[in-house]
Design a protein around this motif. Structure first.
Motif, PDB file in Angstrom:
ATOM      1  N   GLU A  82       0.836  -1.210   0.000  1.00 54.33           N
ATOM      2  CA  GLU A  82       0.000   0.000   0.000  1.00 54.33           C
ATOM      3  C   GLU A  82       0.868   1.257   0.000  1.00 54.33           C
ATOM      4  OE1 GLU A  82      -3.893  -0.298   2.562  1.00 54.33           O
ATOM      5  OE2 GLU A  82      -2.319  -1.431   3.583  1.00 54.33           O
ATOM      6  N   ILE A  83       1.868   1.264   0.855  1.00 55.30           N
ATOM      7  CA  ILE A  83       2.714   2.450   0.994  1.00 55.30           C
ATOM      8  C   ILE A  83       3.541   2.671  -0.267  1.00 55.30           C
ATOM      9  CG2 ILE A  83       4.557   3.505   2.359  1.00 55.30           C
ATOM     10  CD1 ILE A  83       3.492   1.886   4.758  1.00 55.30           C
ATOM     11  N   ARG A  84       3.948   1.575  -0.906  1.00 53.75           N
ATOM     12  CA  ARG A  84       4.715   1.696  -2.144  1.00 53.75           C
ATOM     13  C   ARG A  84       3.892   2.300  -3.286  1.00 53.75           C
ATOM     14  NH1 ARG A  84       6.576  -3.741  -3.935  1.00 53.75           N
ATOM     15  NH2 ARG A  84       7.149  -2.516  -5.774  1.00 53.75           N
ATOM     16  N   SER A  85       2.575   2.223  -3.175  1.00 53.49           N
ATOM     17  CA  SER A  85       1.740   2.858  -4.207  1.00 53.49           C
ATOM     18  C   SER A  85       1.775   4.384  -4.076  1.00 53.49           C
ATOM     19  CB  SER A  85       0.297   2.359  -4.102  1.00 53.49           C
ATOM     20  OG  SER A  85      -0.335   2.848  -2.927  1.00 53.49           O
ATOM     21  N   LEU A  86       2.269   4.870  -2.928  1.00 53.68           N
ATOM     22  CA  LEU A  86       2.334   6.307  -2.669  1.00 53.68           C
ATOM     23  C   LEU A  86       3.761   6.849  -2.677  1.00 53.68           C
ATOM     24  CD1 LEU A  86      -0.175   6.387   0.347  1.00 53.68           C
ATOM     25  CD2 LEU A  86      -0.683   6.944  -2.040  1.00 53.68           C
ATOM     26  N   TYR A  87       4.706   5.996  -2.252  1.00 54.70           N
ATOM     27  CA  TYR A  87       6.084   6.463  -2.088  1.00 54.70           C
ATOM     28  C   TYR A  87       7.067   5.452  -2.684  1.00 54.70           C
ATOM     29  CZ  TYR A  87       3.785   9.335   1.480  1.00 54.70           C
ATOM     30  OH  TYR A  87       2.950  10.179   2.145  1.00 54.70           O
ATOM     31  N   GLY A 146      10.279   3.038  -2.829  1.00 54.94           N
ATOM     32  CA  GLY A 146      10.811   2.124  -1.830  1.00 54.94           C
ATOM     33  C   GLY A 146      12.001   2.685  -1.081  1.00 54.94           C
ATOM     34  N   GLU A 147      12.864   3.456  -1.763  1.00 52.72           N
ATOM     35  CA  GLU A 147      14.028   4.025  -1.088  1.00 52.72           C
ATOM     36  C   GLU A 147      13.615   5.099  -0.082  1.00 52.72           C
ATOM     37  OE1 GLU A 147      17.290   5.256  -3.489  1.00 52.72           O
ATOM     38  OE2 GLU A 147      17.845   3.185  -3.971  1.00 52.72           O
ATOM     39  N   ALA A 148      12.531   5.815  -0.367  1.00 50.94           N
ATOM     40  CA  ALA A 148      12.029   6.800   0.592  1.00 50.94           C
ATOM     41  C   ALA A 148      11.491   6.093   1.834  1.00 50.94           C
ATOM     42  CB  ALA A 148      10.937   7.663  -0.052  1.00 50.94           C
ATOM     43  N   ILE A 149      10.824   4.965   1.641  1.00 48.31           N
ATOM     44  CA  ILE A 149      10.320   4.186   2.781  1.00 48.31           C
ATOM     45  C   ILE A 149      11.502   3.712   3.625  1.00 48.31           C
ATOM     46  CG2 ILE A 149       9.045   2.127   3.478  1.00 48.31           C
ATOM     47  CD1 ILE A 149       7.534   2.333   0.782  1.00 48.31           C
ATOM     48  N   GLU A 174       2.135  11.132   7.250  1.00 43.25           N
ATOM     49  CA  GLU A 174       2.327  11.696   5.910  1.00 43.25           C
ATOM     50  C   GLU A 174       3.463  12.714   5.925  1.00 43.25           C
ATOM     51  OE1 GLU A 174      -0.233  14.190   2.556  1.00 43.25           O
ATOM     52  OE2 GLU A 174      -1.292  13.010   4.084  1.00 43.25           O
ATOM     53  N   ASP A 175       3.536  13.522   6.997  1.00 44.54           N
ATOM     54  CA  ASP A 175       4.595  14.533   7.092  1.00 44.54           C
ATOM     55  C   ASP A 175       5.971  13.869   7.142  1.00 44.54           C
ATOM     56  OD1 ASP A 175       2.811  16.614   7.023  1.00 44.54           O
ATOM     57  OD2 ASP A 175       2.805  16.958   9.195  1.00 44.54           O
ATOM     58  N   ASN A 176       6.104  12.800   7.937  1.00 46.78           N
ATOM     59  CA  ASN A 176       7.399  12.133   8.049  1.00 46.78           C
ATOM     60  C   ASN A 176       7.803  11.452   6.745  1.00 46.78           C
ATOM     61  OD1 ASN A 176       7.829  12.941  10.678  1.00 46.78           O
ATOM     62  ND2 ASN A 176       7.008  11.068  11.587  1.00 46.78           N
ATOM     63  N   MET A 177       6.821  10.903   6.044  1.00 51.20           N
ATOM     64  CA  MET A 177       7.130  10.282   4.754  1.00 51.20           C
ATOM     65  C   MET A 177       7.521  11.327   3.722  1.00 51.20           C
ATOM     66  SD  MET A 177       7.212   7.056   4.871  1.00 51.20           S
ATOM     67  CE  MET A 177       7.555   7.031   3.116  1.00 51.20           C
ATOM     68  N   ASN A 178       6.825  12.460   3.713  1.00 51.05           N
ATOM     69  CA  ASN A 178       7.166  13.519   2.758  1.00 51.05           C
ATOM     70  C   ASN A 178       8.555  14.096   3.049  1.00 51.05           C
ATOM     71  OD1 ASN A 178       4.781  13.297   1.316  1.00 51.05           O
ATOM     72  ND2 ASN A 178       3.706  14.817   2.548  1.00 51.05           N
ATOM     73  N   LEU A 179       8.921  14.151   4.328  1.00 58.42           N
ATOM     74  CA  LEU A 179      10.263  14.596   4.693  1.00 58.42           C
ATOM     75  C   LEU A 179      11.301  13.624   4.143  1.00 58.42           C
ATOM     76  CD1 LEU A 179      12.214  16.437   6.223  1.00 58.42           C
ATOM     77  CD2 LEU A 179      11.783  15.049   8.287  1.00 58.42           C
ATOM     78  N   ALA A 180      11.016  12.325   4.248  1.00 59.11           N
ATOM     79  CA  ALA A 180      11.933  11.308   3.702  1.00 59.11           C
ATOM     80  C   ALA A 180      12.074  11.468   2.190  1.00 59.11           C
ATOM     81  CB  ALA A 180      11.440   9.907   4.053  1.00 59.11           C
ATOM     82  N   VAL A 181      10.967  11.770   1.512  1.00 59.50           N
ATOM     83  CA  VAL A 181      11.006  11.978   0.054  1.00 59.50           C
ATOM     84  C   VAL A 181      11.904  13.160  -0.286  1.00 59.50           C
ATOM     85  CG1 VAL A 181       9.631  12.660  -1.953  1.00 59.50           C
ATOM     86  CG2 VAL A 181       8.751  10.923  -0.380  1.00 59.50           C
ATOM     87  N   ARG A 182      11.737  14.259   0.436  1.00 54.70           N
ATOM     88  CA  ARG A 182      12.546  15.459   0.170  1.00 54.70           C
ATOM     89  C   ARG A 182      14.028  15.202   0.455  1.00 54.70           C
ATOM     90  NH1 ARG A 182       8.125  17.885   2.813  1.00 54.70           N
ATOM     91  NH2 ARG A 182       9.348  18.179   4.713  1.00 54.70           N
ATOM     92  N   ASN A 183      14.297  14.492   1.551  1.00 53.11           N
ATOM     93  CA  ASN A 183      15.692  14.194   1.889  1.00 53.11           C
ATOM     94  C   ASN A 183      16.344  13.289   0.848  1.00 53.11           C
ATOM     95  OD1 ASN A 183      15.779  15.752   4.208  1.00 53.11           O
ATOM     96  ND2 ASN A 183      15.164  14.077   5.557  1.00 53.11           N
TER      97      ASN A 183
END
Length: 465
Positions: free
Chosen positions: A278-283, A285-288, A305-314
């Motif tokens: 489910e999470i991979r449909s949004l983000y 795998g490396e961000a996870i 969602e905020d913590n995942m978006n931070l991981a994406v940006r990083n």
């Protein structure tokens, strides 16, 4: 390196049984469904531990099992109208798809319960022969009170455990604290194997003890898993292993903390859990993976969602630095400057910091911070361009640390579509002709196509989004 040992409740210097080698066992999933994000945390954490120890020069024999014989698998087989082994095979394949997306390296061995039955039967028989287990109506139980060290891992008192223990309907064990090593077949359709006690299948706890002994040794360096496995699973493993083998089971026990969902402990009973699929449909795998490493493993981590978006940006920041270095390694100047030589020498301190914090009980949060300090220094140095040699060596330092963390592993598609290259060339002609309106128009057209252009002292860098 120091590791927090759950068995002693303190950090201890890691000293392997055999110099330069590590024997490590990590409890794997019960394969009746897609893995959830809680399953993924120990898999990512201890995969990173393995990668770090290999980076430090150790040879790691890493065993992670698949529980492919279990009540949950049997129930799923009945629901789907297929065989239990078919269910297990299906979800083992699904596991590897998710694991690959998270850059989890294959274990040295991935043993399965169904392939270990003769060894399990032998293990159980040894416990019976030594007086630590008994048969009752085709079931075999471990006599918990006969192991004087019971409770030493979890800190549980056996008298307190007795107060809450119950014998379930259908069980014929002598003591409420005893646990099943072998379960007699209850229905004809139920998966079962022949044994000295009749047709049946292994209990849950016995499988890991048997697999660790078979594929590693009676005493191993490290046993790891999620905090939820500390009791009763790992406690029971210690009891049966040490009674069977007569030696300590594992010298170090590592347990990661829970995952929270918006500050509430993730639980299937509460319905607040998510599968990795489910999470991979949004983000990505490396961000996870980066998210799961962003907090030291013994602390809870909050999935939001905020913590995942931070991981994406990083992750984007790290990727941008890597892309810039790749570009400069091909298009930079041929002459390395004295300033660049000094900069490269100074980058060593970030790797030393990375090693220092990772040596402190695998502090991946501070390890990631050290990597960001590294890219900060690199970005400062290359903002006005760089030599090929500087870019190559800086990239090597960055990639080495990211390989340990299991990120920036994707191969970038460096080919450029001829039509896109034609537009890039036209834009450059427009800039030379001082036709900046046309140049901006082409830049915006490329942006809409997912292409960003970066004008650098060494030429135009094409970045694919």
């Amino acid at each position: 390196m120091e590791i927090y040992n759950t068995l002693t409740r303190k950090k201890e210097k890691f000293v392997p049984i055999h110099e330069g080698k590590i024997m490590m066992y990590v409890c794997g999933p019960t394969v009746y469904n897609y893995i959830h994000i809680g399953n993924a945390r120990p898999m990512v954490i201890f995969d990173t531990f393995r990668k770090y120890m290999e980076y430090r020069g150790y040879e790691v024999k890493y065993v992670q099992n698949f529980t492919d014989v279990d009540d949950k698998i049997i129930r799923r087989a009945k629901e789907e109208g297929i065989g239990a082994m078919d269910v297990a095979e299906k979800y083992i394949k699904e596991y590897f798809e998710d694991a690959d997306a998270l850059n989890i390296k294959r274990a040295t061995v991935h043993p399965r319960v169904s392939q270990t039955i003769p060894d399990i039967i032998e293990f159980v028989q040894t416990l019976i022969d030594r007086g630590y287990a008994y048969e009752a109506d085709g079931d075999v139980y471990f006599s918990t009170r006969k192991f004087s060290g019971y409770g030493k891992l979890s800190g549980q008192n056996i008298d307190d455990l007795e107060a809450g223990a119950r014998i379930a309907i259908g069980e014929v064990k002598k003591d409420p604290l005893d646990f099943a090593l072998w379960k007699a077949q209850k229905e004809d359709r139920e998966i079962a194997w022949d044994s000295p006690w009749g047709k049946g299948r292994p209990g849950w706890h016995i499988e890991c003890s048997t697999m660790a002994k078979k594929h590693l040794a009676p005493t191993i360096d490290i046993h790891a898993g999620g905090q939820d496995l500390e009791f009763p699973h790992h406690e029971n493993e210690i009891a049966q292993s040490e009674c069977c083998n007569g030696v300590p089971f594992a010298n170090y026990w590592m347990h990661n903390a829970y995952i929270l969902m918006d500050k509430v402990k993730m639980s299937k009973s509460l319905g607040n859990f998510k599968t990795v699929r489910e999470i991979r449909s949004l983000y990505d795998g490396e961000a996870i993976r980066l998210f799961l490493l962003s907090v030291q493993y013994r602390k809870p981590i909050d999935y939001t969602e905020d913590n995942m978006n931070l991981a994406v940006r990083n992750l984007e920041r790290l990727q941008n630095c890597k892309d810039n270095l790749i570009y400069l390694s091909e298009n930079g100047s041929d002459e390395e400057t004295d300033e660049e030589k000094a900069s490269l020498e100074s980058l060593v301190k970030y790797q030393e910091k990375f090693n220092q914090v990772m040596d402190d009980d695998l502090n991946t949060a501070d390890g990631i911070s050290a990597v960001f300090e590294l890219i900060g220094a690199i970005n400062t140095q290359i903002q006005d361009g760089a030599s090929k040699k500087y870019a190559e060596e800086a990239l090597s330092k960055l990639q080495t640390l990211c390989d340990v963390l299991g990120i920036l592993q994707k191969k970038q598609d460096e080919s450029v579509d001829p039509e896109i290259q034609k537009l890039v060339d036209e834009r450059q002609e427009a800039r030379r002709a001082k036709n900046f309106a046309r140049a901006d128009e082409i830049r915006d057209q490329l942006k809409a196509m997912g292409i960003t252009l970066k004008d650098t002292p060494n030429g135009v860098q094409i970045v694919k989004e």
